[in-house]
Design an enzyme around this catalytic site. Structure first.
Site, PDB file in Angstrom:
ATOM      1  N   GLN A  26       0.832  -1.209   0.000  1.00  0.00           N
ATOM      2  CA  GLN A  26       0.000   0.000   0.000  1.00  0.00           C
ATOM      3  C   GLN A  26       0.866   1.259   0.000  1.00  0.00           C
ATOM      4  OE1 GLN A  26      -1.939   0.805   3.759  1.00  0.00           O
ATOM      5  NE2 GLN A  26      -3.672   1.811   2.764  1.00  0.00           N
ATOM      6  N   GLY A  27       0.813   2.053  -1.066  1.00  0.00           N
ATOM      7  CA  GLY A  27       1.612   3.278  -1.147  1.00  0.00           C
ATOM      8  C   GLY A  27       0.790   4.503  -0.816  1.00  0.00           C
ATOM      9  N   TYR A  28       0.627   4.747   0.439  1.00  0.00           N
ATOM     10  CA  TYR A  28      -0.203   5.875   0.895  1.00  0.00           C
ATOM     11  C   TYR A  28       0.662   6.960   1.541  1.00  0.00           C
ATOM     12  CZ  TYR A  28      -5.055   4.218   0.343  1.00  0.00           C
ATOM     13  OH  TYR A  28      -6.268   3.853  -0.140  1.00  0.00           O
TER      14      TYR A  28
ATOM     15  N   GLU B  40     -10.804  -1.085   5.967  1.00  0.00           N
ATOM     16  CA  GLU B  40      -9.658  -1.441   6.783  1.00  0.00           C
ATOM     17  C   GLU B  40     -10.024  -1.372   8.266  1.00  0.00           C
ATOM     18  OE1 GLU B  40      -6.350   1.160   6.194  1.00  0.00           O
ATOM     19  OE2 GLU B  40      -4.988  -0.076   7.370  1.00  0.00           O
TER      20      GLU B  40
END
Lengths: 379, 397
Positions: free
Chosen positions: B126-128, B244
Site C-alpha cells: 500500500q503506497g499511501y 480497513e
C-alpha cells in the site's frame, strides 16, 4: 444470532418515550420530587393502566405482554433518560422477578396486582454491616406457629415510603454470613412492628431505614423454600443489576447529549467551545463509553439465563464496565460544562448525581471486578 | 434479540473447525508455537490452502470469488480461525485493494487482478503515507503526470508494509496540483518491478524488517492501471479506509491473545503462587477481558444489529480505537508476565542456527511484539484521527 429489537419492543420504547416526553420534563420532575410525597402517583397509575407498561415483562397468562428482561431493560433505559424515580426496579424487576421465579399461587395472586399498579414493592436487603454481601444478614425470621417473627434493621430501602409491600431478606438459620439459612419474604409494608424513618436521597428518590420489631408475618409470605433463598436472591439481584445498567445507559446518553449541546452554544475566545479539539476528543471518549455501556447491558441481559456462575460473571463484567463508564461520562460532563455544571440549575448536574449513585448500586466497580475475577479467572 | 447460533450455523462452525484441524500446516503451527518470526512463504502457505477451499475472501461478492456467507458465518469463520491460532492473512490484496477493484475497477482490471489476488499469485503493498503526509494524508506530493497513454510518477512513499515482497502496489498520487487537496488525487496500480521503483528497508523497534521506503523516479505507469476516474482517487481511499477499520477490531484474535497471556501467567511463578493470582496482575487481566467483552458486543451490535449489511459506518472508528488499545495492552501484559526473559535479544547473533534461544518459548518475542504493536494506534488512521472522524461524522461537531 440477532441483535435487533422486535416490533413490539420498539413499540414499547416509543410509547413510553412519548409518554415520558409529555409528563416528565425536568421542571415537572423537580416539582414533584420536592413535594411532601416525593412523587406524582398519577404517573405510576398511568404507566400501569393507560400504557400497560408495568406488564411489559410478564407472561400473558398473568395479564402481561409476554416479555422479559429485554423489556425491563427498555423501560429502565427510558426512565434513565428522564431521571425517572418511579419504583419500577424494586416492584417490577425485583419483586416481579422473584414472583416469576417461584411461580405457583403466589405468582398468580400477586403479579396481576403489580401489573395493575396497585402494588408497590421496596426491596429491603441491605444492612448496616453487610455492604454488598447479600448473605450478611442479622435480620432474623423465627418460626412461630404457621408464621414467622421478624426482627432487624434494613438500610437505605429505596422507595420504601411509597411501598405497599416489602421484599425482605432474613435469616431463618445459620450464622451471620452463611450461604445457608437465608430466606426471602414478601410482606405487607404496614404490619404492626414495622418502624420506618423516611428521607430523600441525593439523586431525587426517597428511601427509609426500616426496623422490624417483633413483626408477625404469615407463613405464605415466604417466597421459595425456607433457608435456601440465596440462589433466588442472587438471581433477582443480577436481573436488577442489568436493569440498572440499562438505566445507566439512558442517563449516560443524556449526559453526553447535554454536553454536546452545551458546548455548541457556549462561546469562549469568540467561538463555540465545541470547536476545541481537546473537548471534541473528550466527547468522543464519552460517546464510546455510552456505546460500550449499551453493549454490556445487552450482553448481561442476554446471559441472564446461563448457569449461575456464568450468569454472575457476565453480570459483574457488565456492572464493572458500566460503573467505570458512568463515572467517566458523569465527571467529564460536569468538567466540560464548567461552573454551571456544579449548580442545581441545569439538568446535567442531576444526571451526574444519578450516574454517581448507580456506580455503587448493588456493588461498586471493584466489588464486581472481584466477583468477576473469582468466577471467570478462577484464581 | 438473541446470541444463539442456529443449527445451520452450528453445523458450519463444526465444518470450519474440522477443516482447520485437518488442513492447517503442521510446520507453520510449529513455528508459531516456538515463537519464530514468520515470512512470506508462511503467510502464503495458509493463503493457498484457503484459496483451494474457496474460503480465502469471505467478504467478497460471490461473483468475484467470495463465499456468499451470512455475516454470522463470517463471524464464525473469523472466530474459529483465531481460536485455532491460524496466521492472519495479509490484508493488502484481500481486504484492501481487492474490494476497491471490484467496486471501482474496469472489467479488464477485475478480470486480471482479482483472480491473482485470490490465488496469492500477486503480493500487494500500500503506497499511501509520505514523509510529509501522515495523518494529513491528502497533503501527499507524489505526482503522476500524463505522457501519452501513461503517467510518469515521481515521489517518495513510506511505512510501506511488506513492500520488499510486493509484486504490485496501490498508490495515491497527485494528478492535479491546482485542485483542492482531496480533489487532485488518483488511485494507481503500479508494478513494483517497473524501472525507477526502489524499495529500502526501515527497521522497526523490535528489529523487524516489516516496513519500507518506496522511491518512485520517473516510473512509467499505463493509465489503464488507474482505478476509477482521474482526480477521484480519494473516493477509493475513503472506501478502503472504512474497510480497513472494520477488521481492525480484531476481537477474535485478542480473545485468543487473552488466553495465551493467562496461560503464561498461570505458568510463571510470583512467590509461591502463580502470577495470575497476584492481585495486581489479576486485576489487569480481568479488566482487559471485560473491556474486550464490551468491544465484542459492540462489534456484534454492528454485525447483527439494525444496520447490518449496510457496510461499515463511521462508528467503525470506535472499533479501531478500542480494538487497537486492547491489542497493545495484551502485548504489554505479556511482556510484564515474562519478567527477566523479556530482555534476551538474538536477532543478528547466530540467527538461523539450531541453538535453542534462552528462556521459555513464549518469552522470545514478548518484547519485540510489544514494541512492534505500538503501530496499531498509529496506522490505518491514528486513533486521534479516528476521534476526529467520530467527532465530525457521528457527533456532528
Amino acid at each position: 444470532m440477532d441483535f435487533t429489537y422486535t416490533e413490539t419492543q420498539d413499540m414499547i420504547r416509543d410509547t413510553l418515550a412519548r409518554f415520558l416526553g409529555d409528563t416528565y420534563d425536568f421542571e415537572t420532575r423537580q416539582k414533584f420530587i420536592a413535594s411532601d410525597a416525593g412523587r406524582d402517583p398519577a404517573i405510576w397509575t398511568a404507566l400501569a393502566q393507560e400504557l400497560g407498561m408495568l406488564g411489559a415483562s410478564f407472561a400473558e397468562e398473568h395479564g402481561g405482554l409476554g416479555g422479559g428482561a429485554l423489556e425491563n431493560a427498555i423501560v429502565m433505559e427510558e426512565l434513565g433518560k428522564v431521571l425517572g424515580i418511579e419504583p419500577y426496579l424494586p416492584t417490577v424487576v425485583i419483586a416481579g422477578g422473584a414472583l416469576k421465579a417461584v411461580g405457583g399461587a403466589q405468582a398468580d395472586a400477586l403479579i396481576p396486582e403489580i401489573i395493575s399498579g396497585n402494588m408497590i414493592v421496596a426491596f429491603a436487603y441491605a444492612e448496616p454491616q453487610g455492604r454488598y454481601d447479600l448473605a450478611n444478614l442479622k435480620t432474623s425470621a423465627k418460626k412461630d406457629g404457621a408464621g414467622y417473627v421478624l426482627n432487624g434493621h434494613k438500610s437505605v430501602v429505596q422507595a420504601a415510603p411509597w411501598a405497599t409491600h416489602l421484599l425482605v431478606t432474613a435469616r431463618t438459620g445459620g450464622g451471620q454470613r452463611d450461604a445457608d439459612g437465608v430466606s426471602l419474604f414478601l410482606i405487607d409494608a404496614n404490619l404492626p412492628g414495622i418502624v420506618r424513618r423516611d428521607y430523600p436521597t441525593v439523586d431525587g428518590g426517597r428511601a427509609s431505614e426500616i426496623y422490624f420489631e417483633n413483626v408477625a408475618i404469615p407463613g405464605d409470605a415466604l417466597l421459595g423454600s425456607e433457608g435456601a433463598g440465596l440462589p433466588l436472591i442472587e438471581r433477582i439481584v443480577d436481573e436488577a443489576i442489568v436493569a440498572v445498567c440499562a438505566e445507566a445507559t439512558g442517563v449516560m446518553q443524556k449526559l453526553h447529549e447535554g454536553t454536546l449541546e452545551y458546548t455548541q452554544q457556549r462561546k469562549q475566545f469568540g467561538i463555540p467551545i465545541a470547536k476545541f479539539q481537546v473537548l471534541q476528543h473528550r466527547m468522543v471518549d464519552m460517546f464510546m463509553e455510552v456505546e460500550q455501556a449499551r453493549s454490556m447491558t445487552i450482553m448481561g441481559t442476554l446471559k441472564l439465563d446461563l448457569p449461575a456462575n456464568e450468569r454472575m460473571a457476565a453480570v459483574s463484567a457488565a456492572k464493572n464496565k458500566v460503573a467505570r463508564g458512568a463515572n467517566f461520562v458523569g465527571q467529564n460532563a460536569i468538567q466540560t460544562h464548567g461552573g454551571i455544571g456544579i449548580t442545581q440549575e441545569l439538568a446535567i448536574g442531576h444526571y451526574f448525581k444519578r450516574a454517581t449513585m448507580i456506580e455503587s448500586q448493588f456493588g461498586s466497580a471493584d466489588h464486581h471486578m472481584a466477583r468477576y475475577e473469582r468466577l471467570a479467572l478462577k484464581v | 434479540m438473541d446470541m444463539e447460533f442456529s443449527p445451520e450455523d452450528l453445523a458450519f462452525q463444526q465444518e470450519v473447525r474440522t477443516f482447520i484441524a485437518e488442513n492447517y500446516p503442521a510446520e507453520l503451527r510449529g513455528k508459531q508455537d516456538e515463537g519464530d518470526e514468520l515470512g512470506k512463504e508462511d503467510f502464503l502457505a495458509w493463503h493457498r490452502i484457503l484459496y483451494k477451499k474457496g474460503w480465502v475472501a469471505p467478504a467478497w461478492p460471490v461473483e468475484y470469488g467470495g463465499t456468499g456467507w451470512t455475516p454470522t458465518q463470517r463471524f464464525i469463520f473469523s472466530e474459529e480461525t483465531a481460536r485455532a491460532d491460524c496466521i492472519r492473512l495479509m490484508p493488502f490484496g484481500l481486504a484492501m485493494v481487492g474490494p476497491v477493484i471490484y467496486t471501482f475497477g474496469t472489467p479488464e482490471q477485475k478480470a486480471y487482478f482479482l483472480p491473482r489476488i485470490l490465488s496469492g499469485e500477486d503480493w500487494w503493498c500500500q503506497g499511501y503515507s509520505e514523509p510529509g503526509a501522515g495523518s494529513d494524508l491528502a497533503s501527499l506530493r507524489t505526482t503522476a503526470v500524463p505522457d501519452g497513454d501513461d503517467y510518469i510518477v515521481n515521489g517518495q512513499k513510506t511505512w510501506t508494509t511488506m513492500a520488499q515482497h510486493a509484486d504490485w502496489g496501490f498508490f495515491l498520487v497527485r494528478t492535479d496540483k491546482d485542485a483542492k487537496q482531496q480533489e487532485g488525487i488518483s488511485f494507481l496500480l503500479i508494478d513494483m518491478k517497473s524501472p525507477g521503483v526502489t524499495v529500502r528497508p526501515i527497521i522497526t523497534l523490535g528489529g523487524e524488517h516489516e516496513v519500507n521506503e518506496v522511491w518512485l523516479e520517473d516510473v512509467r505507469v499505463p493509465q489503464s492501471q488507474r482505478v476509477y476516474e482521474e482526480n477521484k482517487g480519494w473516493t477509493c481511499a475513503k472506501f478502503l479506509l472504512a474497510h480497513e477499520r472494520t477488521g481492525i477490531a480484531g476481537v477474535a484474535a485478542s480473545k485468543r491473545g487473552v488466553e495465551k497471556v493467562k496461560a503464561i501467567a498461570r505458568t510463571e511463578l510470583d512467590g509461591d503462587a502463580s502470577l495470575l493470582s497476584n492481585p495486581f496482575f489479576k486485576r489487569k487481566i480481568a479488566e482487559l477481558e471485560i473491556d474486550l467483552t464490551a468491544l465484542e458486543f459492540t462489534e456484534l451490535r454492528t454485525l447483527a444489529g439494525p444496520n447490518a449489511g449496510k457496510g461499515p459506518g463511521p462508528e467503525s472508528s470506535l472499533l479501531k480505537i478500542k480494538g487497537s488499545e486492547i491489542q497493545q495492552r495484551l502485548t504489554e501484559l505479556t511482556l510484564e508476565a515474562v519478567g527477566h526473559y523479556g530482555a534476551p535479544y538474538f536477532r543478528g547473533f547466530g540467527e538461523g542456527d539450531n541453538e535453542h534461544p534462552i528462556g521459555p518459548d513464549y518469552a522470545h518475542r514478548a518484547a519485540p511484539t510489544y514494541f512492534n504493536m505500538r503501530k496499531t494506534t498509529i496506522y490505518g488512521g491514528s486513533n486521534e484521527i479516528q476521534r476526529n472522524i467520530i467527532a465530525k461524522m457521528v457527533l456532528g461537531l
